[in-house]
Motif scaffolding. Structure first.
Motif, PDB file in Angstrom:
ATOM      1  N   ARG A 175       0.863  -1.171   0.000  1.00 37.61           N
ATOM      2  CA  ARG A 175       0.000   0.000   0.000  1.00 37.61           C
ATOM      3  C   ARG A 175       0.906   1.229   0.000  1.00 37.61           C
ATOM      4  NH1 ARG A 175      -3.581  -1.336   4.284  1.00 37.61           N
ATOM      5  NH2 ARG A 175      -4.342  -2.943   2.879  1.00 37.61           N
ATOM      6  N   TRP A 176       1.553   1.433  -1.146  1.00 35.26           N
ATOM      7  CA  TRP A 176       2.647   2.398  -1.213  1.00 35.26           C
ATOM      8  C   TRP A 176       2.178   3.829  -1.013  1.00 35.26           C
ATOM      9  CZ3 TRP A 176       6.443  -0.524  -0.420  1.00 35.26           C
ATOM     10  CH2 TRP A 176       6.582  -1.756  -1.051  1.00 35.26           C
ATOM     11  N   ARG A 177       1.044   4.184  -1.581  1.00 36.96           N
ATOM     12  CA  ARG A 177       0.592   5.570  -1.423  1.00 36.96           C
ATOM     13  C   ARG A 177       0.306   5.883   0.040  1.00 36.96           C
ATOM     14  NH1 ARG A 177      -0.927   9.540  -4.766  1.00 36.96           N
ATOM     15  NH2 ARG A 177      -2.374  11.130  -3.987  1.00 36.96           N
ATOM     16  N   HIS A 178      -0.366   4.967   0.728  1.00 36.28           N
ATOM     17  CA  HIS A 178      -0.598   5.175   2.162  1.00 36.28           C
ATOM     18  C   HIS A 178       0.727   5.262   2.920  1.00 36.28           C
ATOM     19  CE1 HIS A 178      -4.628   3.668   1.065  1.00 36.28           C
ATOM     20  NE2 HIS A 178      -5.042   4.351   2.099  1.00 36.28           N
ATOM     21  N   LEU A 179       1.694   4.449   2.505  1.00 33.31           N
ATOM     22  CA  LEU A 179       2.991   4.465   3.186  1.00 33.31           C
ATOM     23  C   LEU A 179       3.689   5.797   3.007  1.00 33.31           C
ATOM     24  CD1 LEU A 179       5.316   3.124   4.690  1.00 33.31           C
ATOM     25  CD2 LEU A 179       6.088   2.147   2.523  1.00 33.31           C
ATOM     26  N   PHE A 180       3.687   6.333   1.791  1.00 37.58           N
ATOM     27  CA  PHE A 180       4.364   7.610   1.545  1.00 37.58           C
ATOM     28  C   PHE A 180       3.668   8.742   2.296  1.00 37.58           C
ATOM     29  CE2 PHE A 180       5.793   5.721  -2.712  1.00 37.58           C
ATOM     30  CZ  PHE A 180       6.970   5.263  -2.139  1.00 37.58           C
ATOM     31  N   VAL A 181       2.334   8.731   2.293  1.00 35.58           N
ATOM     32  CA  VAL A 181       1.613   9.763   3.048  1.00 35.58           C
ATOM     33  C   VAL A 181       1.878   9.610   4.542  1.00 35.58           C
ATOM     34  CG1 VAL A 181      -0.671  10.672   3.620  1.00 35.58           C
ATOM     35  CG2 VAL A 181      -0.162   9.984   1.271  1.00 35.58           C
ATOM     36  N   TRP A 182       1.905   8.377   5.021  1.00 32.72           N
ATOM     37  CA  TRP A 182       2.160   8.101   6.438  1.00 32.72           C
ATOM     38  C   TRP A 182       3.531   8.641   6.852  1.00 32.72           C
ATOM     39  CZ3 TRP A 182       4.891   5.834  10.298  1.00 32.72           C
ATOM     40  CH2 TRP A 182       4.204   5.405  11.427  1.00 32.72           C
ATOM     41  N   MET A 183       4.553   8.343   6.058  1.00 36.59           N
ATOM     42  CA  MET A 183       5.895   8.817   6.380  1.00 36.59           C
ATOM     43  C   MET A 183       5.977  10.338   6.286  1.00 36.59           C
ATOM     44  SD  MET A 183       8.203   5.936   4.428  1.00 36.59           S
ATOM     45  CE  MET A 183       9.733   6.723   4.928  1.00 36.59           C
ATOM     46  N   GLY A 184       5.395  10.899   5.221  1.00 38.53           N
ATOM     47  CA  GLY A 184       5.451  12.353   5.051  1.00 38.53           C
ATOM     48  C   GLY A 184       4.751  13.092   6.172  1.00 38.53           C
ATOM     49  N   VAL A 185       3.576  12.597   6.568  1.00 31.38           N
ATOM     50  CA  VAL A 185       2.836  13.250   7.649  1.00 31.38           C
ATOM     51  C   VAL A 185       3.593  13.140   8.964  1.00 31.38           C
ATOM     52  CG1 VAL A 185       0.781  13.012   9.086  1.00 31.38           C
ATOM     53  CG2 VAL A 185       0.565  13.053   6.619  1.00 31.38           C
ATOM     54  N   GLY A 186       4.175  11.967   9.246  1.00 32.43           N
ATOM     55  CA  GLY A 186       4.936  11.815  10.483  1.00 32.43           C
ATOM     56  C   GLY A 186       6.103  12.782  10.567  1.00 32.43           C
TER      57      GLY A 186
END
Length: 560
Positions: free
Chosen positions: A113-124
């Motif tokens: 779930r790459w898009r969720h992962l990138f958003v998750w990392m960016g938001v963190g």
């Protein structure tokens, strides 16, 4: 090759088309929802209040109110309650937050779930850096006149541990928990965890009440807005069933939007929208759309075919072509599309070009806009009763073989390469062969691309027959030199993945069988080519990966 006679479209009822007035939202708009707007407004109030406090010099009043609350809590302290507070506050420690970070990263990577992962990392990263910067700017000390029982570091406003915990908890909820009742229940769980942790930190006097409030508002607002706008559930649903991420859910709001848009923009009255042929499609969501065929008083129905494209498909195409460039070098026409609108416009144009040239392709019916610049539907004739040529029930005789070869010859004559000849894109109905899915077609291709189309078509036709039979029919349409060139240009990389899988499943080296039939062989066409573009992209990719790793290591090693 003269244009072959083709049956007319089945009857389809048309109604008055409706033009959407200026300012009216599209059938499937993007929205933040009421709760998201409420949190954004609350964060604005917190920022404004902080600015007013700093500008008016009324910091002492806020400190006094916070201190009175902490003193009241300190009056209830006891050894037993202190141990409970230390245990319940463990979620806000650096070790617990880092563990939450790693678990989410691994789960999202495993489920791709790459898009969720990138958003998750960016938001963190954004929340932690914003909270740390704000704390360093405001430089508010830890509570005074109250003994601080727990560990702490840095300035206190806003609370960086609470901001990080809130951000990671909300991000986990939106990236790992499916929407619906489970996510709604998860929101209460997150709320309870934040309340318990906040109570612990206030009891231990690690933060002021306003520190906790500011940290929670910051930690909730940013991931909530990011996930709802960048990974809306309608486009990127959190699911744990098998299937391609390219296949979007067409039930609920999206299905209603498709039905409404079909009537408004094409005048088609749809009664059902269902996925169709998902196994052979990896870059779109193919749909079978049932529409009314007769007058209003009649109940007759017919079907049309739809290909739903979204921004996620364009991004996937971009990453796919970047990966191919890094791995294999320069290939023909591997430039990505820059918008979903351009992708749909180009496929509709090519489909009309092939139809006008008399090629056996579905009749194009038009384009439907679902969400501007984000989702579009390409509508065409539905080939009722047609089956993939790889279906065991399809009879592949000399007439069908000749039709497939004639299609490639006609493509050469009009200067178009299909570029995706595979069993899923070659359909047969009542002994008539049809070529579908022109999304990757290229106008005025190189001779290499034309040769690849011929070889792939011969391989597709040979799946259900044998190489000698197909080769004998091919010599009636092409010269030995053209066939030899085709198999010199074609090998594993240039074969669609479905064709490679079916060849492996049969346990045949069909490509080698054709090579043995050739009167002579030409040297293989070299595909692996280094260019300045490939070298530059490889260097940039390596640098970006190193930066991501460095930032991750720095974040994991930093205290909260």
């Amino acid at each position: 090759m003269p244009a072959a006679p083709r049956p007319d479209l089945p009857p389809i009822r048309r109604v008055h088309r409706r033009r959407r007035p200026s300012g009216e939202p599209p059938p499937l708009p993007r929205h933040l929802s009421a709760s998201g707007r409420w949190w954004v407004a609350l964060s604005g109030v917190v920022v404004l209040s902080g600015a007013v406090v700093v500008l008016t010099g009324s910091v002492a009043l806020v400190d006094l109110a916070d201190t009175r609350v902490l003193q009241a809590l300190a009056a209830t302290r006891s050894p037993g309650l202190s141990r409970v507070a230390e245990v319940t506050g463990v979620l806000a420690t650096g070790r617990a937050i880092h563990l939450l970070w790693l678990v989410n990263l691994l789960v999202l990577a495993v489920f791709r779930r790459w898009r969720h992962l990138f958003v998750w990392m960016g938001v963190g990263l954004l929340v932690i850096q914003t909270a740390a910067t704000a704390a360093a700017t405001l430089q508010r000390p830890r509570p005074y006149e109250v003994a601080v029982l727990g560990p702490w570091s840095g300035f206190s406003m806003p609370s960086v541990p609470m901001a990080a915990l809130a951000a990671f908890a909300v991000s986990t909820l939106y990236s790992l928990v499916p929407a619906g009742r489970r996510r709604n229940a998860g929101k209460w769980v997150v709320c309870g965890l934040l309340l318990v942790t906040a109570a612990s930190r206030l009891y231990l006097a690690q933060d002021h009440p306003t520190d906790v409030l500011a940290g929670v508002v910051l930690g909730v607002t940013l991931p909530l807005a990011a996930f709802r706008l960048l990974t809306p559930n309608e486009v990127y649903p959190v699911v744990y069933r098998r299937g391609s991420p390219a296949h979007l859910d067409v039930s609920g709001a999206r299905g209603e939007a498709i039905t409404r848009a079909l009537q408004d923009q094409l005048g088609l009255v749809a009664t059902a929208v269902k996925p169709f042929g998902l196994a052979g499609s990896g870059g779109s969501t193919p749909l079978k759309i049932t529409v009314k065929a007769g007058d209003a008083a009649e109940e007759e129905e017919s079907c049309v075919f739809g290909k739903l494209y979204a921004a996620t498909h364009v991004r996937s195409d971009r990453w796919f072509k970047l990966g191919r460039t890094l791995l294999y070098g320069r290939l023909e026409d591997e430039k990505p599309y820059h918008s979903v609108r351009r992708l749909v416009q180009y496929e509709d144009y090519v489909l009309r070009l092939l139809s006008d040239a008399g090629l056996p392709v579905p009749h194009p019916l038009g384009i439907v806009e679902i969400t501007p610049e984000r989702e579009y539907l390409l509508v065409a004739e539905f080939l009722t009763g047609a089956r993939e040529i790889g279906d065991p029930e399809v009879v592949v005789d000399d007439a069908v073989i000749d039709q497939g070869l004639a299609v490639v010859r006609r493509l050469w004559e009009i200067g178009v390469a299909h570029r995706d000849v595979k069993p899923a894109n070659v359909m047969v109905r009542d002994g008539t062969l049809y070529l579908i899915d022109s999304a990757f077609a290229e106008v005025r291709p190189s001779p290499w691309r034309e040769a690849v189309d011929l070889a792939n078509m011969m391989l597709v036709l040979g799946l259900r027959t044998d190489a000698a039979r197909v080769y004998a029919r091919a010599r009636l349409w092409f010269s030995d030199e053209e066939i030899a060139e085709a198999f010199a240009a074609t090998r594993g990389l240039t074969m669609p993945s479905q064709l490679r899988r079916m060849l492996r499943a049969q346990g045949r080296d069909l490509h080698a069988e054709f090579l043995r039939l050739l009167p002579y062989r030409l040297p293989p066409v070299r595909i692996q080519r280094w260019t300045w573009r490939r070298a530059g992209l490889s260097l940039v990719t390596a640098v970006v990966l190193l930066l991501i790793v460095a930032v991750g290591v720095d974040l994991l090693g930093s205290p909260l």
